[in-house]
Motif scaffolding. Sequence first.
Motif, PDB file in Angstrom:
ATOM      1  N   MET A   1      -6.100   3.499   1.528  1.00  0.00           N
ATOM      2  CA  MET A   1      -5.112   2.747   0.737  1.00  0.00           C
ATOM      3  C   MET A   1      -4.437   1.704   1.618  1.00  0.00           C
ATOM      4  O   MET A   1      -4.064   1.994   2.755  1.00  0.00           O
ATOM      5  N   THR A   2      -4.297   0.539   1.079  1.00  0.00           N
ATOM      6  CA  THR A   2      -3.650  -0.513   1.852  1.00  0.00           C
ATOM      7  C   THR A   2      -2.398  -0.995   1.128  1.00  0.00           C
ATOM      8  O   THR A   2      -2.302  -0.960  -0.090  1.00  0.00           O
ATOM      9  N   CYS A   3      -1.456  -1.438   1.933  1.00  0.00           N
ATOM     10  CA  CYS A   3      -0.205  -1.945   1.388  1.00  0.00           C
ATOM     11  C   CYS A   3      -0.468  -3.260   0.641  1.00  0.00           C
ATOM     12  O   CYS A   3      -1.169  -4.130   1.140  1.00  0.00           O
ATOM     13  N   ILE A   4       0.120  -3.332  -0.558  1.00  0.00           N
ATOM     14  CA  ILE A   4      -0.102  -4.544  -1.350  1.00  0.00           C
ATOM     15  C   ILE A   4       0.740  -5.708  -0.842  1.00  0.00           C
ATOM     16  O   ILE A   4       0.529  -6.854  -1.219  1.00  0.00           O
ATOM     17  N   LYS A   5       1.683  -5.404   0.021  1.00  0.00           N
ATOM     18  CA  LYS A   5       2.586  -6.457   0.476  1.00  0.00           C
ATOM     19  C   LYS A   5       2.121  -7.073   1.795  1.00  0.00           C
ATOM     20  O   LYS A   5       2.029  -8.289   1.919  1.00  0.00           O
ATOM     21  N   CYS A   6       1.812  -6.182   2.771  1.00  0.00           N
ATOM     22  CA  CYS A   6       1.474  -6.712   4.082  1.00  0.00           C
ATOM     23  C   CYS A   6       0.026  -6.453   4.463  1.00  0.00           C
ATOM     24  O   CYS A   6      -0.438  -6.940   5.481  1.00  0.00           O
ATOM     25  N   GLY A   7      -0.710  -5.655   3.657  1.00  0.00           N
ATOM     26  CA  GLY A   7      -2.122  -5.434   3.918  1.00  0.00           C
ATOM     27  C   GLY A   7      -2.412  -4.360   4.952  1.00  0.00           C
ATOM     28  O   GLY A   7      -3.570  -4.093   5.256  1.00  0.00           O
ATOM     29  N   SER A   8      -1.379  -3.706   5.490  1.00  0.00           N
ATOM     30  CA  SER A   8      -1.574  -2.650   6.482  1.00  0.00           C
ATOM     31  C   SER A   8      -2.130  -1.393   5.806  1.00  0.00           C
ATOM     32  O   SER A   8      -1.810  -1.106   4.654  1.00  0.00           O
TER      33      SER A   8
ATOM     34  N   LYS B   1      17.069  22.916 -26.586  1.00  0.00           N
ATOM     35  CA  LYS B   1      17.203  21.552 -26.095  1.00  0.00           C
ATOM     36  C   LYS B   1      16.905  21.519 -24.613  1.00  0.00           C
ATOM     37  O   LYS B   1      17.407  22.325 -23.847  1.00  0.00           O
ATOM     38  N   GLN B   2      16.092  20.579 -24.256  1.00  0.00           N
ATOM     39  CA  GLN B   2      15.790  20.431 -22.845  1.00  0.00           C
ATOM     40  C   GLN B   2      16.770  19.450 -22.233  1.00  0.00           C
ATOM     41  O   GLN B   2      16.895  18.317 -22.675  1.00  0.00           O
ATOM     42  N   ARG B   3      17.458  19.915 -21.224  1.00  0.00           N
ATOM     43  CA  ARG B   3      18.503  19.086 -20.660  1.00  0.00           C
ATOM     44  C   ARG B   3      18.013  18.276 -19.465  1.00  0.00           C
ATOM     45  O   ARG B   3      18.401  17.142 -19.292  1.00  0.00           O
ATOM     46  N   ILE B   4      17.197  18.890 -18.653  1.00  0.00           N
ATOM     47  CA  ILE B   4      16.737  18.174 -17.473  1.00  0.00           C
ATOM     48  C   ILE B   4      15.221  18.081 -17.509  1.00  0.00           C
ATOM     49  O   ILE B   4      14.535  19.068 -17.701  1.00  0.00           O
ATOM     50  N   LYS B   5      14.761  16.889 -17.378  1.00  0.00           N
ATOM     51  CA  LYS B   5      13.326  16.653 -17.376  1.00  0.00           C
ATOM     52  C   LYS B   5      12.885  16.440 -15.934  1.00  0.00           C
ATOM     53  O   LYS B   5      13.412  15.585 -15.239  1.00  0.00           O
ATOM     54  N   ASN B   6      11.956  17.264 -15.508  1.00  0.00           N
ATOM     55  CA  ASN B   6      11.440  17.138 -14.152  1.00  0.00           C
ATOM     56  C   ASN B   6      10.114  16.409 -14.183  1.00  0.00           C
ATOM     57  O   ASN B   6       9.193  16.829 -14.866  1.00  0.00           O
ATOM     58  N   THR B   7      10.029  15.351 -13.454  1.00  0.00           N
ATOM     59  CA  THR B   7       8.750  14.683 -13.370  1.00  0.00           C
ATOM     60  C   THR B   7       8.364  14.534 -11.916  1.00  0.00           C
ATOM     61  O   THR B   7       9.182  14.139 -11.087  1.00  0.00           O
ATOM     62  N   GLN B   8       7.137  14.877 -11.638  1.00  0.00           N
ATOM     63  CA  GLN B   8       6.637  14.694 -10.284  1.00  0.00           C
ATOM     64  C   GLN B   8       5.901  13.381 -10.211  1.00  0.00           C
ATOM     65  O   GLN B   8       5.133  13.030 -11.085  1.00  0.00           O
ATOM     66  N   LYS B   9       6.184  12.692  -9.157  1.00  0.00           N
ATOM     67  CA  LYS B   9       5.708  11.334  -9.048  1.00  0.00           C
ATOM     68  C   LYS B   9       5.209  11.120  -7.635  1.00  0.00           C
ATOM     69  O   LYS B   9       5.809  11.596  -6.687  1.00  0.00           O
ATOM     70  N   SER B  10       4.103  10.452  -7.517  1.00  0.00           N
ATOM     71  CA  SER B  10       3.586  10.135  -6.187  1.00  0.00           C
ATOM     72  C   SER B  10       3.937   8.697  -5.852  1.00  0.00           C
ATOM     73  O   SER B  10       3.698   7.794  -6.647  1.00  0.00           O
ATOM     74  N   ILE B  11       4.510   8.529  -4.689  1.00  0.00           N
ATOM     75  CA  ILE B  11       4.773   7.167  -4.247  1.00  0.00           C
ATOM     76  C   ILE B  11       4.137   6.949  -2.883  1.00  0.00           C
ATOM     77  O   ILE B  11       4.028   7.868  -2.086  1.00  0.00           O
ATOM     78  N   ALA B  12       3.718   5.760  -2.654  1.00  0.00           N
ATOM     79  CA  ALA B  12       3.143   5.391  -1.367  1.00  0.00           C
ATOM     80  C   ALA B  12       4.190   4.602  -0.594  1.00  0.00           C
ATOM     81  O   ALA B  12       4.885   3.760  -1.151  1.00  0.00           O
ATOM     82  N   VAL B  13       4.306   4.946   0.682  1.00  0.00           N
ATOM     83  CA  VAL B  13       5.255   4.242   1.538  1.00  0.00           C
ATOM     84  C   VAL B  13       4.495   3.618   2.695  1.00  0.00           C
ATOM     85  O   VAL B  13       3.775   4.292   3.418  1.00  0.00           O
ATOM     86  N   CYS B  14       4.656   2.337   2.824  1.00  0.00           N
ATOM     87  CA  CYS B  14       4.020   1.630   3.928  1.00  0.00           C
ATOM     88  C   CYS B  14       4.835   1.856   5.199  1.00  0.00           C
ATOM     89  O   CYS B  14       6.046   1.635   5.211  1.00  0.00           O
ATOM     90  N   GLN B  15       4.169   2.338   6.244  1.00  0.00           N
ATOM     91  CA  GLN B  15       4.867   2.597   7.500  1.00  0.00           C
ATOM     92  C   GLN B  15       5.094   1.305   8.284  1.00  0.00           C
ATOM     93  O   GLN B  15       5.837   1.275   9.251  1.00  0.00           O
TER      94      GLN B  15
ATOM     95  N   CYS C   1       5.812  -2.035   6.792  1.00  0.00           N
ATOM     96  CA  CYS C   1       6.875  -2.914   6.308  1.00  0.00           C
ATOM     97  C   CYS C   1       7.885  -2.180   5.417  1.00  0.00           C
ATOM     98  O   CYS C   1       8.887  -2.749   5.014  1.00  0.00           O
ATOM     99  N   GLY C   2       7.633  -0.908   5.122  1.00  0.00           N
ATOM    100  CA  GLY C   2       8.598  -0.134   4.341  1.00  0.00           C
ATOM    101  C   GLY C   2       8.463  -0.320   2.838  1.00  0.00           C
ATOM    102  O   GLY C   2       9.278   0.177   2.081  1.00  0.00           O
ATOM    103  N   ASN C   3       7.431  -1.003   2.415  1.00  0.00           N
ATOM    104  CA  ASN C   3       7.228  -1.227   0.993  1.00  0.00           C
ATOM    105  C   ASN C   3       6.878   0.092   0.293  1.00  0.00           C
ATOM    106  O   ASN C   3       6.130   0.892   0.810  1.00  0.00           O
ATOM    107  N   LYS C   4       7.450   0.291  -0.876  1.00  0.00           N
ATOM    108  CA  LYS C   4       7.180   1.508  -1.653  1.00  0.00           C
ATOM    109  C   LYS C   4       6.634   1.104  -3.002  1.00  0.00           C
ATOM    110  O   LYS C   4       7.111   0.162  -3.623  1.00  0.00           O
ATOM    111  N   TRP C   5       5.665   1.868  -3.476  1.00  0.00           N
ATOM    112  CA  TRP C   5       5.148   1.593  -4.825  1.00  0.00           C
ATOM    113  C   TRP C   5       4.572   2.862  -5.424  1.00  0.00           C
ATOM    114  O   TRP C   5       4.259   3.822  -4.727  1.00  0.00           O
ATOM    115  N   ASP C   6       4.471   2.861  -6.725  1.00  0.00           N
ATOM    116  CA  ASP C   6       3.919   4.006  -7.449  1.00  0.00           C
ATOM    117  C   ASP C   6       2.411   4.054  -7.265  1.00  0.00           C
ATOM    118  O   ASP C   6       1.755   3.019  -7.313  1.00  0.00           O
ATOM    119  N   VAL C   7       1.913   5.282  -7.114  1.00  0.00           N
ATOM    120  CA  VAL C   7       0.471   5.435  -6.964  1.00  0.00           C
ATOM    121  C   VAL C   7      -0.155   5.584  -8.351  1.00  0.00           C
ATOM    122  O   VAL C   7       0.314   6.377  -9.140  1.00  0.00           O
TER     123      VAL C   7
END
Length: 82
Positions: free
Chosen positions: A1-8, A60-74, A76-82
Motif C-alpha cells: 500500500m502506498t500513500c496517496i499523498k506522498c507516494g511513500s 433501543k440501541q444507544r451506542i453503535k460500535n463500528t470497527q474501521k480500518s485506517i491507514a497511516v502514512c509514517q 507524512c502523517g496522512n490518514k485515510w480510510d482503507v
Amino acid sequence: MTCIKCGSDNVSVQVINEQQLVNKHHGLIWWIFIGFWWVPIKWLFLTVPALIFAIFGRKKQRIKNTQKSIAVCQNCGNKWDV
Ligand SMILES: [Zn+2]
C-alpha cells in the motif's frame, strides 16, 4: 500500500473502534420550551405502547460500535480510510 499523498510505502494500517451515539440528545432550550410539557404527555400516551414494545423485546440501541480500518502514512502523517 502506498500513500496517496506522498507516494511513500511506509504505511501502517490500524483498526480503530468508533463509538457514535445513535439517539439524539435534547438541548437545554428544548427542555425549557418543549420538554417540561412534552415529556409528561409522552409518558401518559406512550407508556402503554412502550410496555408492549418492551414485552416483545424491542430494545433501543444507544451506542453503535463500528470497527474501521485506517491507514497511516509514517512518512507524512496522512490518514485515510482503507
Ligand atoms: Zn504520505
